[in-house]
Motif scaffolding. Structure first.
Motif, PDB file in Angstrom:
ATOM      1  N   ALA A 158      16.732   8.149 -18.730  1.00 40.79           N
ATOM      2  CA  ALA A 158      15.827   7.806 -19.833  1.00 40.79           C
ATOM      3  C   ALA A 158      14.891   6.697 -19.367  1.00 40.79           C
ATOM      4  N   ALA A 159      13.602   6.873 -19.586  1.00 37.09           N
ATOM      5  CA  ALA A 159      12.620   5.837 -19.231  1.00 37.09           C
ATOM      6  C   ALA A 159      12.446   4.874 -20.397  1.00 37.09           C
ATOM      7  N   ALA A 160      12.291   3.605 -20.074  1.00 41.18           N
ATOM      8  CA  ALA A 160      12.156   2.581 -21.111  1.00 41.18           C
ATOM      9  C   ALA A 160      10.763   2.555 -21.725  1.00 41.18           C
ATOM     10  N   SER A 161       9.785   3.115 -21.017  1.00 42.80           N
ATOM     11  CA  SER A 161       8.410   3.096 -21.517  1.00 42.80           C
ATOM     12  C   SER A 161       7.666   4.314 -20.986  1.00 42.80           C
ATOM     13  N   ALA A 162       6.541   4.603 -21.605  1.00 44.52           N
ATOM     14  CA  ALA A 162       5.704   5.699 -21.131  1.00 44.52           C
ATOM     15  C   ALA A 162       5.200   5.412 -19.718  1.00 44.52           C
ATOM     16  N   GLU A 163       4.881   4.165 -19.475  1.00 44.60           N
ATOM     17  CA  GLU A 163       4.371   3.768 -18.160  1.00 44.60           C
ATOM     18  C   GLU A 163       5.428   3.987 -17.078  1.00 44.60           C
ATOM     19  N   GLU A 164       6.665   3.651 -17.401  1.00 40.09           N
ATOM     20  CA  GLU A 164       7.753   3.865 -16.444  1.00 40.09           C
ATOM     21  C   GLU A 164       7.955   5.353 -16.167  1.00 40.09           C
ATOM     22  N   ALA A 165       7.826   6.163 -17.214  1.00 32.79           N
ATOM     23  CA  ALA A 165       8.014   7.611 -17.060  1.00 32.79           C
ATOM     24  C   ALA A 165       6.957   8.205 -16.128  1.00 32.79           C
ATOM     25  N   VAL A 166       5.709   7.792 -16.300  1.00 32.38           N
ATOM     26  CA  VAL A 166       4.592   8.382 -15.555  1.00 32.38           C
ATOM     27  C   VAL A 166       4.528   7.895 -14.110  1.00 32.38           C
ATOM     28  N   ALA A 167       5.040   6.700 -13.854  1.00 32.33           N
ATOM     29  CA  ALA A 167       4.953   6.115 -12.514  1.00 32.33           C
ATOM     30  C   ALA A 167       5.486   7.073 -11.450  1.00 32.33           C
ATOM     31  N   ASP A 168       4.636   7.403 -10.478  1.00 31.66           N
ATOM     32  CA  ASP A 168       4.995   8.265  -9.347  1.00 31.66           C
ATOM     33  C   ASP A 168       5.322   9.712  -9.729  1.00 31.66           C
ATOM     34  N   ALA A 169       5.027  10.109 -10.961  1.00 31.34           N
ATOM     35  CA  ALA A 169       5.364  11.473 -11.390  1.00 31.34           C
ATOM     36  C   ALA A 169       4.439  12.499 -10.737  1.00 31.34           C
ATOM     37  N   ASP A 170       5.039  13.530 -10.156  1.00 28.22           N
ATOM     38  CA  ASP A 170       4.277  14.640  -9.588  1.00 28.22           C
ATOM     39  C   ASP A 170       3.964  15.688 -10.652  1.00 28.22           C
ATOM     40  N   ILE A 171       4.838  15.755 -11.654  1.00 26.85           N
ATOM     41  CA  ILE A 171       4.690  16.699 -12.768  1.00 26.85           C
ATOM     42  C   ILE A 171       4.967  15.942 -14.064  1.00 26.85           C
ATOM     43  N   ILE A 172       4.138  16.179 -15.070  1.00 30.52           N
ATOM     44  CA  ILE A 172       4.339  15.579 -16.388  1.00 30.52           C
ATOM     45  C   ILE A 172       4.269  16.695 -17.427  1.00 30.52           C
ATOM     46  N   THR A 173       5.257  16.762 -18.298  1.00 33.43           N
ATOM     47  CA  THR A 173       5.207  17.711 -19.414  1.00 33.43           C
ATOM     48  C   THR A 173       5.303  16.937 -20.718  1.00 33.43           C
ATOM     49  N   CYS A 174       4.390  17.229 -21.620  1.00 34.77           N
ATOM     50  CA  CYS A 174       4.396  16.618 -22.954  1.00 34.77           C
ATOM     51  C   CYS A 174       4.732  17.692 -23.974  1.00 34.77           C
ATOM     52  N   VAL A 175       5.823  17.485 -24.706  1.00 31.26           N
ATOM     53  CA  VAL A 175       6.221  18.459 -25.724  1.00 31.26           C
ATOM     54  C   VAL A 175       6.611  17.686 -26.984  1.00 31.26           C
ATOM     55  N   THR A 176       5.569  17.124 -27.632  1.00 33.87           N
ATOM     56  CA  THR A 176       5.752  16.300 -28.820  1.00 33.87           C
ATOM     57  C   THR A 176       4.834  16.814 -29.929  1.00 33.87           C
ATOM     58  N   THR A 177       4.994  16.252 -31.110  1.00 32.58           N
ATOM     59  CA  THR A 177       4.086  16.576 -32.226  1.00 32.58           C
ATOM     60  C   THR A 177       3.165  15.396 -32.505  1.00 32.58           C
ATOM     61  N   SER A 178       2.930  14.575 -31.507  1.00 28.45           N
ATOM     62  CA  SER A 178       2.156  13.347 -31.680  1.00 28.45           C
ATOM     63  C   SER A 178       0.693  13.631 -32.034  1.00 28.45           C
ATOM     64  N   SER A 179       0.136  12.756 -32.850  1.00 25.47           N
ATOM     65  CA  SER A 179      -1.283  12.857 -33.207  1.00 25.47           C
ATOM     66  C   SER A 179      -2.138  11.937 -32.344  1.00 25.47           C
ATOM     67  N   LYS A 180      -1.493  11.249 -31.401  1.00 31.43           N
ATOM     68  CA  LYS A 180      -2.237  10.397 -30.469  1.00 31.43           C
ATOM     69  C   LYS A 180      -1.613  10.520 -29.080  1.00 31.43           C
ATOM     70  N   PRO A 181      -2.384  10.282 -28.024  1.00 35.40           N
ATOM     71  CA  PRO A 181      -1.878  10.454 -26.658  1.00 35.40           C
ATOM     72  C   PRO A 181      -0.583   9.693 -26.410  1.00 35.40           C
ATOM     73  N   VAL A 182       0.328  10.332 -25.693  1.00 37.37           N
ATOM     74  CA  VAL A 182       1.642   9.729 -25.472  1.00 37.37           C
ATOM     75  C   VAL A 182       1.692   8.882 -24.204  1.00 37.37           C
ATOM     76  N   PHE A 183       0.652   8.969 -23.352  1.00 35.99           N
ATOM     77  CA  PHE A 183       0.580   8.060 -22.205  1.00 35.99           C
ATOM     78  C   PHE A 183      -0.876   7.901 -21.788  1.00 35.99           C
ATOM     79  N   ASP A 184      -1.139   6.853 -21.050  1.00 36.52           N
ATOM     80  CA  ASP A 184      -2.481   6.535 -20.575  1.00 36.52           C
ATOM     81  C   ASP A 184      -2.832   7.458 -19.412  1.00 36.52           C
ATOM     82  N   GLY A 185      -3.846   8.299 -19.598  1.00 32.64           N
ATOM     83  CA  GLY A 185      -4.217   9.265 -18.577  1.00 32.64           C
ATOM     84  C   GLY A 185      -4.621   8.648 -17.255  1.00 32.64           C
ATOM     85  N   ARG A 186      -5.045   7.393 -17.285  1.00 35.01           N
ATOM     86  CA  ARG A 186      -5.440   6.716 -16.040  1.00 35.01           C
ATOM     87  C   ARG A 186      -4.251   6.487 -15.112  1.00 35.01           C
ATOM     88  N   LEU A 187      -3.051   6.596 -15.637  1.00 38.74           N
ATOM     89  CA  LEU A 187      -1.856   6.338 -14.843  1.00 38.74           C
ATOM     90  C   LEU A 187      -1.387   7.558 -14.051  1.00 38.74           C
TER      91      LEU A 187
END
Length: 332
Positions: free
Chosen positions: A188-217
């Motif tokens: 489990a990642a403590a933050s969105a930033e921690e999750a995205v760090a060094d990720a080769d693949i990212i999957t978002c499967v939420t019902t969020s109405s706003k971005p779940v992580f900063d695309g610049r990362l």
């Protein structure tokens, strides 16, 4: 007339994720080649019970696949101890027009939706992808995870959810299910930033109405699957990512441009145009559109789902059931 009834446990026994991924690839290729008849889903409001009933028909001649998925959204079902989004796939024999199978549509939806991310990842992500970030731990998350693990040699999965408890519980359950099978560490990642760090693949499967992580990362060479946004009000993928990705792919242009805030928002803001979509995934499979060309490209795949995947995957499951003698039989 004999109708085979297939529930989740029966489907799991006779049909693998690898087979589901191949079914989705075949379905999207046929769709993009114009070899399917898939009308827009029809939505009936049921205001007396604050519900909606959706009908998703499809016919794919080359796959002998014909049928309709009935999906209902009744939020108050939770108060009755029932699922709020029940679904049933009604499969029809394309030679006789007779109903031949009733399939657990809720599980079928999870399976084919996970599989389409697996298909996109297999086609677009770097071959040596090792780190996977998964946003969301709801009903769709397990199949999303399994599909990516099926097609890439992932060593580390970082799960993020707005509820740390849910993320921790999901990571623990998935470790039991997939940790040893795929030789993968799931945390489990403590933050969105921690999750995205060094990720080769990212999957978002939420019902969020706003971005779940900063695309610049998102690092160079990253592949992103956008799964959760299926209405114009849902927007889990960062606008920066859509407008700065090297290539943006969709399952169907029609579905994504009419239903997903992930692309509708930047188009409305004037930062992205529909013409900038690189292509449909089926067009890549059919070699009509180019895929990833190098390990530095950032690729995005957006799916809103389509009945072509339901009928083709449903038909493949039915054929497996006939071959292996699975399911219960109703005789009329």
């Amino acid at each position: 007339m004999k109708i085979i009834v297939l529930n989740q446990s029966e489907i799991n026994r006779i049909f693998s994720m690898e087979e589901a991924i191949q079914a989705d690839k075949d379905a999207l290729k046929l769709y993009s080649l114009g070899k399917s008849n898939v009308p827009l889903r029809y939505n009936l409001d049921v205001p007396q019970h604050e519900g909606q009933s959706l009908y998703m028909p499809g016919y794919v001649a080359d796959a002998n696949a014909l049928g309709i998925k009935i999906v209902s959204v009744f939020p108050k079902n939770i108060e009755k101890g029932l699922t709020s989004v029940p679904a049933t796939m009604v499969l029809v024999n394309s030679e006789t027009g007779e109903v031949c199978s009733l399939i657990d549509g809720t599980y079928l939806t999870r399976l084919r939706t996970g599989a389409v991310s697996g298909a996109a990842t297999d086609i677009l992500a770097k071959k040596d992808s090792k780190v996977f970030a998964l946003f969301g731990t709801g009903g769709q998350a397990e199949s999303q995870l399994e599909a990516v693990l099926t097609v890439r040699p992932v060593e580390l999965v970082k799960v993020y959810d707005i509820s740390p408890e849910r993320a921790k519980d999901f990571a623990e359950r998935m470790t039991v299910l997939f940790g040893e099978k795929f030789s993968v560490t799931i945390t489990a990642a403590a933050s969105a930033e921690e999750a995205v760090a060094d990720a080769d693949i990212i999957t978002c499967v939420t019902t969020s109405s706003k971005p779940v992580f900063d695309g610049r990362l998102a690092k160079k060479g990253c592949h992103i699957n956008g799964v959760g946004s299926y209405t114009p009000a849902m927007n889990e993928i960062d606008e920066y990512l859509i407008t700065h990705a090297d290539k943006v792919y969709v399952d169907t242009r029609n579905g994504v441009l009419n239903e997903s805030g992930d692309l509708i928002v930047p188009i409305q803001n004037g930062t992205f145009r529909a013409e900038q979509i690189t292509g449909e995934l089926g067009e890549v499979i059919a070699q009509k559109v180019e895929g990833r060309l190098n390990d530095d490209e950032i690729t995005v795949f957006k799916t809103t789902g389509t009945a072509v995947m339901d009928v083709v995957t449903g038909q493949r499951i039915y054929e497996a059931a006939l071959e292996k003698g699975a399911g219960s039989i109703i005789e009329f």
